[in-house]
Design a protein around this motif. Structure first.
Motif, short mmCIF file in Angstrom:
data_model
loop_
_atom_site.label_atom_id
_atom_site.label_comp_id
_atom_site.label_asym_id
_atom_site.label_seq_id
_atom_site.Cartn_x
_atom_site.Cartn_y
_atom_site.Cartn_z
N LEU A 58 0.85 -1.20 0.00
CA LEU A 58 0.00 0.00 0.00
C LEU A 58 0.88 1.24 0.00
O LEU A 58 1.83 1.33 0.79
CB LEU A 58 -0.90 0.00 1.24
CG LEU A 58 -1.76 1.26 1.45
CD1 LEU A 58 -2.84 1.36 0.38
CD2 LEU A 58 -2.41 1.22 2.84
N TYR A 59 0.59 2.18 -0.91
CA TYR A 59 1.36 3.40 -1.01
C TYR A 59 0.47 4.61 -0.72
O TYR A 59 -0.76 4.54 -0.84
CB TYR A 59 1.97 3.53 -2.41
CG TYR A 59 3.09 2.54 -2.66
CD1 TYR A 59 4.41 2.91 -2.45
CD2 TYR A 59 2.82 1.25 -3.10
CE1 TYR A 59 5.45 2.00 -2.68
CE2 TYR A 59 3.84 0.33 -3.32
CZ TYR A 59 5.15 0.72 -3.11
OH TYR A 59 6.16 -0.17 -3.31
N LYS A 71 5.74 4.24 0.63
CA LYS A 71 5.19 2.94 0.98
C LYS A 71 4.68 2.95 2.41
O LYS A 71 5.40 3.31 3.33
CB LYS A 71 6.25 1.86 0.81
CG LYS A 71 5.72 0.44 1.07
CD LYS A 71 6.80 -0.59 0.82
CE LYS A 71 6.28 -1.99 1.15
NZ LYS A 71 7.31 -3.04 0.92
N LEU A 72 3.44 2.52 2.59
CA LEU A 72 2.81 2.51 3.90
C LEU A 72 2.82 1.13 4.55
O LEU A 72 2.46 1.00 5.73
CB LEU A 72 1.37 3.02 3.80
CG LEU A 72 1.19 4.43 3.22
CD1 LEU A 72 -0.29 4.76 3.11
CD2 LEU A 72 1.90 5.45 4.09
N ALA A 95 -10.17 -8.97 -7.07
CA ALA A 95 -8.80 -8.65 -6.66
C ALA A 95 -8.31 -7.39 -7.36
O ALA A 95 -7.63 -6.54 -6.77
CB ALA A 95 -7.88 -9.83 -6.96
N ARG A 96 -8.62 -7.26 -8.65
CA ARG A 96 -8.17 -6.08 -9.40
C ARG A 96 -8.76 -4.80 -8.80
O ARG A 96 -8.09 -3.75 -8.74
CB ARG A 96 -8.57 -6.21 -10.86
CG ARG A 96 -7.79 -7.30 -11.62
CD ARG A 96 -8.10 -7.23 -13.11
NE ARG A 96 -7.41 -8.31 -13.83
CZ ARG A 96 -7.98 -9.45 -14.21
NH1 ARG A 96 -9.28 -9.67 -13.90
NH2 ARG A 96 -7.29 -10.35 -14.88
N LYS A 97 -10.00 -4.83 -8.36
CA LYS A 97 -10.63 -3.64 -7.75
C LYS A 97 -9.93 -3.26 -6.45
O LYS A 97 -9.68 -2.08 -6.18
CB LYS A 97 -12.11 -3.92 -7.48
CG LYS A 97 -12.95 -4.05 -8.75
CD LYS A 97 -14.41 -4.32 -8.40
CE LYS A 97 -15.24 -4.44 -9.68
NZ LYS A 97 -16.67 -4.71 -9.39
N VAL A 98 -9.61 -4.27 -5.65
CA VAL A 98 -8.91 -4.00 -4.39
C VAL A 98 -7.53 -3.41 -4.67
O VAL A 98 -7.09 -2.45 -4.04
CB VAL A 98 -8.80 -5.27 -3.54
CG1 VAL A 98 -7.91 -5.03 -2.32
CG2 VAL A 98 -10.18 -5.73 -3.09
N ILE A 99 -6.83 -4.00 -5.65
CA ILE A 99 -5.49 -3.53 -5.99
C ILE A 99 -5.53 -2.09 -6.51
O ILE A 99 -4.67 -1.27 -6.19
CB ILE A 99 -4.85 -4.47 -7.04
CG1 ILE A 99 -4.59 -5.84 -6.40
CG2 ILE A 99 -3.56 -3.88 -7.59
CD1 ILE A 99 -4.21 -6.92 -7.40
N ALA A 100 -6.57 -1.77 -7.32
CA ALA A 100 -6.71 -0.40 -7.83
C ALA A 100 -6.91 0.60 -6.69
O ALA A 100 -6.35 1.70 -6.69
CB ALA A 100 -7.89 -0.33 -8.80
N ASP A 101 -7.71 0.22 -5.69
CA ASP A 101 -7.91 1.09 -4.53
C ASP A 101 -6.60 1.31 -3.78
O ASP A 101 -6.28 2.43 -3.35
CB ASP A 101 -8.96 0.49 -3.59
CG ASP A 101 -10.37 0.61 -4.14
OD1 ASP A 101 -10.58 1.43 -5.06
OD2 ASP A 101 -11.26 -0.12 -3.64
N MET A 102 -5.84 0.24 -3.63
CA MET A 102 -4.57 0.35 -2.90
C MET A 102 -3.59 1.24 -3.65
O MET A 102 -2.80 1.96 -3.05
CB MET A 102 -3.99 -1.05 -2.67
CG MET A 102 -4.84 -1.91 -1.73
SD MET A 102 -4.23 -3.60 -1.55
CE MET A 102 -2.78 -3.35 -0.56
N ASN A 104 -4.41 3.78 -5.26
CA ASN A 104 -4.88 5.15 -5.02
C ASN A 104 -4.75 5.58 -3.56
O ASN A 104 -5.28 6.62 -3.16
CB ASN A 104 -6.34 5.29 -5.46
CG ASN A 104 -6.50 5.19 -6.96
OD1 ASN A 104 -5.64 5.66 -7.71
ND2 ASN A 104 -7.59 4.58 -7.40
N GLY A 105 -4.07 4.76 -2.77
CA GLY A 105 -3.83 5.12 -1.39
C GLY A 105 -4.94 4.75 -0.45
O GLY A 105 -4.98 5.20 0.71
#
Length: 419
Positions: A58-59, A71-72, A95-102, A104-105
């Motif tokens: 997560l960034y 990096k968080l 999974a792709r939706k979760v990764i996209a959110d991550m 975006n912070g």
């Protein structure tokens, strides 16, 4: 947690994965298998369940001075039991939706913040209430009265949410009691009437507010004004003995018309029609929609003509006010209450009493006072169309008052004026 070689996950390969075993202490030796199609998607195999999860770094949402995101940490997010997905592609899409959110912070493991609800405070409700009254053309003096009451007695509650005030009926009642003891029963009642009106206004905007807390208040008894002028000769002697001729004429005008103090003080020369015998009142109590033509008796016409002529000599030919003043910022009389004379409103009561004694019907008295005719029939009666009749009524009252002032000399015999 043990890891196995990444593979392209399918329901068949997942189903073939053996259940996790337990060690000598009984602890489950869960293991993971990563998907080769979507980096970060994995399946966790437990003793009795197989669960899709996502693990990614997560960034921060914002870039730092170097143009890079900070990096968080690493987050692992559970998507759900494998049996809850129809296909592995469904799990990949989640999974792709979760990764996209991550990316975006957005931390998926952090519970979403509930949208902040702005507390509707008493100050906000008061501001809205005043604005609504201004749009209804309430007089500036009325609006100033609202502000004065709020500033003097309700400022401490300005930032309080209305819901808290609505729930605190004992506090509202206590405020009424405290104002009563310190500032008098009338001030306390007026404050509660304002609070009640503001709260009722707010309940139309925020429907979930509690009932109006002012319902819990036991209002103070207020004695109605009963004072009227009875010794008219003594009153006349006091008025005509005033040193300021403008103040003298102002009191005479109040007594012989029943005008409210504010409207009388703001009378303008341009609104005076000596020939027709009227003074137009464009902004009385109730605002411009209550504008009316005040009928004048011959005595009043001569009074105003003489006053305006004298004003021009003292204040100049362009003086706009019937009752001007050198001592007022507004240029006209604003406050002439003298201790030795009844208050301006007592003059209004006295005029109405004199009109009744002179034989005028109630409807005519209401029209002369510009009172609202409340019943159905009153809605069909228009005072502006009754000019001659109302001037005759005004003449009757003037004759009555002059007769009282001069102890019966030159009194016109009284008769009841027909409606």
């Amino acid at each position: 947690m043990a890891k196995r070689q990444p593979t392209r996950l399918t329901l068949k390969t997942i189903d073939a994965l053996p259940w996790a075993e337990r060690d000598a202490t009984g602890r489950v030796q869960s293991y993971t298998v990563r998907d080769t199609d979507v980096k970060g998607l994995l399946v966790v195999v437990n003793a009795e369940t197989k669960v899709f999860k996502v693990q990614r770094d997560l960034y921060s949402a914002d870039k730092g001075p170097d143009g890079k995101r900070r990096k968080l940490g690493t987050r692992r997010v559970a998507l759900g039991d494998v049996r809850d997905f129809g296909t592995v592609d469904d799990a990949r899409e989640a999974a792709r939706k979760v990764i996209a959110d991550m990316r975006n912070g957005i931390d998926p493991n952090r519970p979403p913040e509930e949208p902040k609800r702005h507390d509707y405070t008493l100050q906000m409700a008061f501001d809205g209430f005043v604005d609504s009254r201004e749009r209804k053309d309430r007089r500036p003096s009325t609006i100033n009265g609202y502000h004065n009451l709020f500033r003097r007695y309700l400022t401490d509650w300005a930032t309080c949410p209305l819901k808290e005030i609505g729930d605190d009926t004992l506090g509202v009642d206590d405020l009424h009691r405290r104002i009563t003891k310190k500032n008098g029963p009338v001030a306390a009642n007026q404050t509660m009437r304002l609070l009640r009106a503001v709260y009722n206004y707010a309940r139309r905007k925020q429907r979930d507010l509690p009932p109006n807390p002012v319902e819990a208040v036991d209002f103070n008894h207020e004695r109605k004004r009963t004072e009227v002028i009875t010794d008219w000769p003594a009153w006349h002697e006091q008025v005509t003995g005033l040193r300021n001729p403008i103040t003298r004429d102002w009191y005479l005008f109040l007594a012989f018309t029943g005008m409210r103090k504010g409207a009388a003080s703001e009378a303008r020369v341009e609104h005076f029609d000596a020939k027709a015998g009227f003074l137009h009142v464009p902004d009385p109590k109730g605002g411009p929609k209550r504008a009316f033509d005040l009928p004048l008796s011959g005595y009043l016409v001569k009074l105003l003509e003489a006053r305006i002529a004298e004003n021009r000599q003292i204040f100049g030919p362009n003086c706009p006010w019937v009752f001007p003043s050198h001592f007022s910022d507004k240029g006209h009389v604003t406050e002439c209450s003298l201790r030795e004379l009844p208050s301006p409103h007592v003059h209004r009561h006295s005029f109405a009493t004199a009109a009744q004694a002179a034989g005028l019907p109630d409807f005519d008295i209401k029209l002369l006072l510009n009172h609202k005719l409340s019943d159905v029939t009153g809605g069909y009666i228009h005072g502006t169309a009754l000019g001659d009749h109302l001037r005759e009524c005004q003449e009757r009252i003037t004759a009555y008052l002059l007769g009282r002032i001069h102890e019966g000399e030159n009194v016109v015999p009284l008769r009841r004026v027909s409606a």
